[in-house]
Design a protein around this motif. Structure first.
Motif, PDB file in Angstrom:
ATOM      1  N   LEU A  46      -1.598 -53.749  15.115  1.00 20.06           N
ATOM      2  CA  LEU A  46      -1.984 -55.146  15.307  1.00 20.06           C
ATOM      3  C   LEU A  46      -3.497 -55.311  15.169  1.00 20.06           C
ATOM      4  O   LEU A  46      -3.981 -56.273  14.557  1.00 20.06           O
ATOM      5  CB  LEU A  46      -1.521 -55.637  16.678  1.00 20.06           C
ATOM      6  CG  LEU A  46      -0.002 -55.711  16.893  1.00 20.06           C
ATOM      7  CD1 LEU A  46       0.310 -56.024  18.353  1.00 20.06           C
ATOM      8  CD2 LEU A  46       0.629 -56.753  15.982  1.00 20.06           C
ATOM      9  N   ALA A  47      -4.247 -54.360  15.744  1.00 18.21           N
ATOM     10  CA  ALA A  47      -5.709 -54.423  15.657  1.00 18.21           C
ATOM     11  C   ALA A  47      -6.177 -54.254  14.219  1.00 18.21           C
ATOM     12  O   ALA A  47      -7.125 -54.917  13.779  1.00 18.21           O
ATOM     13  CB  ALA A  47      -6.334 -53.348  16.551  1.00 18.21           C
ATOM     14  N   ALA A  48      -5.521 -53.380  13.482  1.00 24.61           N
ATOM     15  CA  ALA A  48      -5.887 -53.172  12.079  1.00 24.61           C
ATOM     16  C   ALA A  48      -5.689 -54.453  11.278  1.00 24.61           C
ATOM     17  O   ALA A  48      -6.517 -54.816  10.434  1.00 24.61           O
ATOM     18  CB  ALA A  48      -5.057 -52.035  11.485  1.00 24.61           C
ATOM     19  N   GLN A  49      -4.594 -55.147  11.557  1.00 21.77           N
ATOM     20  CA  GLN A  49      -4.336 -56.415  10.878  1.00 21.77           C
ATOM     21  C   GLN A  49      -5.430 -57.428  11.196  1.00 21.77           C
ATOM     22  O   GLN A  49      -5.953 -58.105  10.308  1.00 21.77           O
ATOM     23  CB  GLN A  49      -2.967 -56.950  11.307  1.00 21.77           C
ATOM     24  CG  GLN A  49      -2.716 -58.418  10.989  1.00 21.77           C
ATOM     25  CD  GLN A  49      -2.573 -58.687   9.505  1.00 21.77           C
ATOM     26  OE1 GLN A  49      -2.373 -57.758   8.730  1.00 21.77           O
ATOM     27  NE2 GLN A  49      -2.688 -59.935   9.108  1.00 21.77           N
ATOM     28  N   GLU A  50      -5.787 -57.523  12.475  1.00 25.65           N
ATOM     29  CA  GLU A  50      -6.785 -58.503  12.887  1.00 25.65           C
ATOM     30  C   GLU A  50      -8.175 -58.159  12.360  1.00 25.65           C
ATOM     31  O   GLU A  50      -8.979 -59.051  12.075  1.00 25.65           O
ATOM     32  CB  GLU A  50      -6.809 -58.609  14.412  1.00 25.65           C
ATOM     33  CG  GLU A  50      -5.537 -59.220  14.993  1.00 25.65           C
ATOM     34  CD  GLU A  50      -5.549 -59.257  16.506  1.00 25.65           C
ATOM     35  OE1 GLU A  50      -6.562 -58.835  17.098  1.00 25.65           O
ATOM     36  OE2 GLU A  50      -4.554 -59.709  17.094  1.00 25.65           O
ATOM     37  N   GLU A  51      -8.465 -56.863  12.232  1.00 25.80           N
ATOM     38  CA  GLU A  51      -9.780 -56.436  11.759  1.00 25.80           C
ATOM     39  C   GLU A  51      -9.866 -56.398  10.237  1.00 25.80           C
ATOM     40  O   GLU A  51     -10.931 -56.152   9.677  1.00 25.80           O
ATOM     41  CB  GLU A  51     -10.109 -55.044  12.320  1.00 25.80           C
ATOM     42  CG  GLU A  51     -10.271 -54.996  13.830  1.00 25.80           C
ATOM     43  CD  GLU A  51     -11.513 -55.716  14.301  1.00 25.80           C
ATOM     44  OE1 GLU A  51     -12.487 -55.772  13.526  1.00 25.80           O
ATOM     45  OE2 GLU A  51     -11.506 -56.233  15.427  1.00 25.80           O
ATOM     46  N   GLY A  52      -8.749 -56.625   9.573  1.00 24.48           N
ATOM     47  CA  GLY A  52      -8.759 -56.599   8.119  1.00 24.48           C
ATOM     48  C   GLY A  52      -8.777 -55.206   7.531  1.00 24.48           C
ATOM     49  O   GLY A  52      -9.238 -55.000   6.408  1.00 24.48           O
ATOM     50  N   ILE A  53      -8.283 -54.225   8.281  1.00 21.45           N
ATOM     51  CA  ILE A  53      -8.230 -52.849   7.792  1.00 21.45           C
ATOM     52  C   ILE A  53      -6.934 -52.643   7.010  1.00 21.45           C
ATOM     53  O   ILE A  53      -5.846 -52.885   7.527  1.00 21.45           O
ATOM     54  CB  ILE A  53      -8.313 -51.845   8.960  1.00 21.45           C
ATOM     55  CG1 ILE A  53      -9.657 -51.983   9.670  1.00 21.45           C
ATOM     56  CG2 ILE A  53      -8.114 -50.416   8.461  1.00 21.45           C
ATOM     57  CD1 ILE A  53      -9.776 -51.138  10.918  1.00 21.45           C
ATOM     58  N   ARG A  54      -7.065 -52.203   5.789  1.00 19.53           N
ATOM     59  CA  ARG A  54      -5.879 -51.999   4.963  1.00 19.53           C
ATOM     60  C   ARG A  54      -5.104 -50.775   5.441  1.00 19.53           C
ATOM     61  O   ARG A  54      -5.668 -49.845   6.005  1.00 19.53           O
ATOM     62  CB  ARG A  54      -6.271 -51.823   3.497  1.00 19.53           C
ATOM     63  CG  ARG A  54      -6.884 -53.061   2.885  1.00 19.53           C
ATOM     64  CD  ARG A  54      -7.170 -52.872   1.410  1.00 19.53           C
ATOM     65  NE  ARG A  54      -5.929 -52.728   0.647  1.00 19.53           N
ATOM     66  CZ  ARG A  54      -5.899 -52.679  -0.690  1.00 19.53           C
ATOM     67  NH1 ARG A  54      -7.020 -52.731  -1.384  1.00 19.53           N
ATOM     68  NH2 ARG A  54      -4.755 -52.560  -1.324  1.00 19.53           N
ATOM     69  N   LEU A  63     -13.329 -43.667  14.304  1.00 26.06           N
ATOM     70  CA  LEU A  63     -13.112 -43.077  15.623  1.00 26.06           C
ATOM     71  C   LEU A  63     -13.513 -44.008  16.766  1.00 26.06           C
ATOM     72  O   LEU A  63     -12.779 -44.144  17.752  1.00 26.06           O
ATOM     73  CB  LEU A  63     -13.861 -41.748  15.733  1.00 26.06           C
ATOM     74  CG  LEU A  63     -13.292 -40.599  14.887  1.00 26.06           C
ATOM     75  CD1 LEU A  63     -14.208 -39.375  14.954  1.00 26.06           C
ATOM     76  CD2 LEU A  63     -11.885 -40.235  15.352  1.00 26.06           C
ATOM     77  N   ASN A  64     -14.676 -44.632  16.663  1.00 22.44           N
ATOM     78  CA  ASN A  64     -15.105 -45.548  17.729  1.00 22.44           C
ATOM     79  C   ASN A  64     -14.143 -46.721  17.867  1.00 22.44           C
ATOM     80  O   ASN A  64     -13.810 -47.139  18.980  1.00 22.44           O
ATOM     81  CB  ASN A  64     -16.524 -46.056  17.453  1.00 22.44           C
ATOM     82  CG  ASN A  64     -17.584 -45.021  17.788  1.00 22.44           C
ATOM     83  OD1 ASN A  64     -17.582 -44.457  18.876  1.00 22.44           O
ATOM     84  ND2 ASN A  64     -18.475 -44.756  16.849  1.00 22.44           N
ATOM     85  N   TRP A  65     -13.703 -47.246  16.750  1.00 24.35           N
ATOM     86  CA  TRP A  65     -12.739 -48.359  16.761  1.00 24.35           C
ATOM     87  C   TRP A  65     -11.434 -47.933  17.427  1.00 24.35           C
ATOM     88  O   TRP A  65     -10.864 -48.671  18.233  1.00 24.35           O
ATOM     89  CB  TRP A  65     -12.487 -48.812  15.325  1.00 24.35           C
ATOM     90  CG  TRP A  65     -11.363 -49.793  15.177  1.00 24.35           C
ATOM     91  CD1 TRP A  65     -11.350 -51.103  15.566  1.00 24.35           C
ATOM     92  CD2 TRP A  65     -10.075 -49.536  14.600  1.00 24.35           C
ATOM     93  NE1 TRP A  65     -10.132 -51.680  15.259  1.00 24.35           N
ATOM     94  CE2 TRP A  65      -9.335 -50.744  14.670  1.00 24.35           C
ATOM     95  CE3 TRP A  65      -9.480 -48.414  14.016  1.00 24.35           C
ATOM     96  CZ2 TRP A  65      -8.031 -50.847  14.184  1.00 24.35           C
ATOM     97  CZ3 TRP A  65      -8.184 -48.522  13.534  1.00 24.35           C
ATOM     98  CH2 TRP A  65      -7.471 -49.724  13.626  1.00 24.35           C
ATOM     99  N   LEU A  66     -10.976 -46.727  17.136  1.00 26.35           N
ATOM    100  CA  LEU A  66      -9.728 -46.235  17.711  1.00 26.35           C
ATOM    101  C   LEU A  66      -9.815 -46.114  19.228  1.00 26.35           C
ATOM    102  O   LEU A  66      -8.828 -46.336  19.936  1.00 26.35           O
ATOM    103  CB  LEU A  66      -9.377 -44.874  17.101  1.00 26.35           C
ATOM    104  CG  LEU A  66      -8.953 -44.892  15.631  1.00 26.35           C
ATOM    105  CD1 LEU A  66      -8.960 -43.475  15.058  1.00 26.35           C
ATOM    106  CD2 LEU A  66      -7.575 -45.523  15.470  1.00 26.35           C
TER     107      LEU A  66
END
Length: 355
Positions: free
Chosen positions: A180-188, A161-164
């Motif tokens: 794009l943020a998920a890709q950069e943060e390494g979130i699958r 939630l905080n990340w979102l």
């Protein structure tokens, strides 16, 4: 689990979705965000509130991205420890698909769960084209492929939630920025096939074709702008140096060096603008090595298209520049200006369940 529904000027389908979800699970926590719909829709939201939903109100329309963030912040404020599934208010997401996303979040708490449509059957042209275009932009930007980049049916664990809330974007571009943020943060990302439903040719959509498209395609638009400005500068410097020195070699080399320095600065500051920018010492050598590599490729592709394939020079030039544009954008985003982060898995997975 919470179901979060952002709504702007909704119709009866919002109430139908709420009723259907409550039939499936009478204790389901449903949060509806009225994104400035106005007094004409007050009764509808009052009915939603009377049905047990939490209704959050924006006094004016602020966009889907901010509506989602309002919902996320509310969940943080009440100390929610359960996940959240975001669904649209226009009837495009079936309760059965929403429940499958809920189950997927429970099973994959560390992954961003996407309800992905496969666009079979009768799909409005603008929807099919729009998703194909954003899918291409995402693949070009990240080097990874997602089936449905525009899906509004997404699930997250409470730990996200905080990340979102920190992801930039106010309107529809927020959903692309999230990927794009998920890709950069390494979130699958875990993809769950869902039904493709468009009612009345998707007339209820509030997507603004020009304004919202510019924001969604911002990474490519900014890169194109930077490249165009650099090309114009290269052209101007070439003629100025030619007038000043009379040497073609000096003019070509000086113009290319000058335009490359400006292009590097623009790309580092504005195009690939990230919270943790790579240092000049780290990115500059990579960038100028790429410049040299592209010069070599430029000659190689021109020779291949023009000499080997026998294509006209102008066609060979267009094909070469198009190929190198894609290569340059991807390389700069993935390697030259990539922010440092701890290594994490960043692949996407697809559910094997049938839709």
């Amino acid at each position: 689990m919470t179901v979060l529904i952002p709504a702007y000027e909704p119709d009866h389908r919002l109430l139908e979705l709420i009723a259907n979800l409550q039939r499936v699970d009478s204790k389901m926590h449903i949060v509806v965000v009225d994104d400035g719909s106005g007094e004409g829709y007050r009764d509808l939201f009052n009915i939603a509130g009377a049905a047990g939903c939490t209704v959050l109100i924006h006094p004016t329309n602020q966009g889907k991205g901010l509506a989602l963030k309002t919902g996320f912040r509310h969940l943080i404020e009440i100390g929610s420890t359960e996940g959240v599934v975001c669904a649209d208010s226009d009837g495009q997401h079936l309760p059965s698909d929403i429940m499958r996303i809920i189950a997927a979040v429970d099973e994959n708490p560390n992954e961003l769960v996407l309800g992905c449509r496969y666009f079979t059957g009768k799909v409005p042209f603008r929807s099919r084209f729009g998703n194909s275009a954003t899918r291409m932009v995402y693949t070009l930007t990240t080097g990874r492929r997602i089936q449905d980049t525009q899906t509004g049916l997404r699930g997250f664990s409470a730990s996200m939630l905080n990340w979102l809330c920190q992801i930039p974007g106010e309107r529809f571009e927020y959903e692309m920025n999230m990927l794009l943020a998920a890709q950069e943060e390494g979130i699958r990302m875990y993809e769950v096939p869902i039904d493709t439903i468009y009612l009345e040719q998707n007339k209820s959509s509030h997507f603004r074709p020009v304004a919202d498209s510019v924001k969604v395609y911002a990474p490519i638009v900014k890169f194109c702008s930077s490249s165009l400005l650099s090309a114009l500068l290269d052209f101007a410097l070439l003629f100025l140096l030619q007038l000043a020195t009379g040497s073609l070699l000096v003019s070509v080399a000086g113009a290319r060096v000058g335009s490359s320095v400006v292009n590097y600065s623009m790309n580092r500051r504005f195009v690939f603008n990230k919270k943790q920018k790579p240092s000049v010492l780290s990115s500059a050598p990579k960038y100028f090595a790429l410049v040299v590599l592209i010069l070599m490729f430029n000659y190689g592709f021109m020779y291949l298209y023009n000499e080997s394939f026998g294509l006209p020079l102008i066609v060979a030039k267009l094909l070469t520049e198009g190929t190198l544009f894609v290569f340059s954008f991807w390389t700069q985003r993935q390697f030259v200006f990539r922010a440092e982060r701890l290594p994490r898995s960043h692949s996407s997975r697809v559910s094997k369940h049938a839709s």
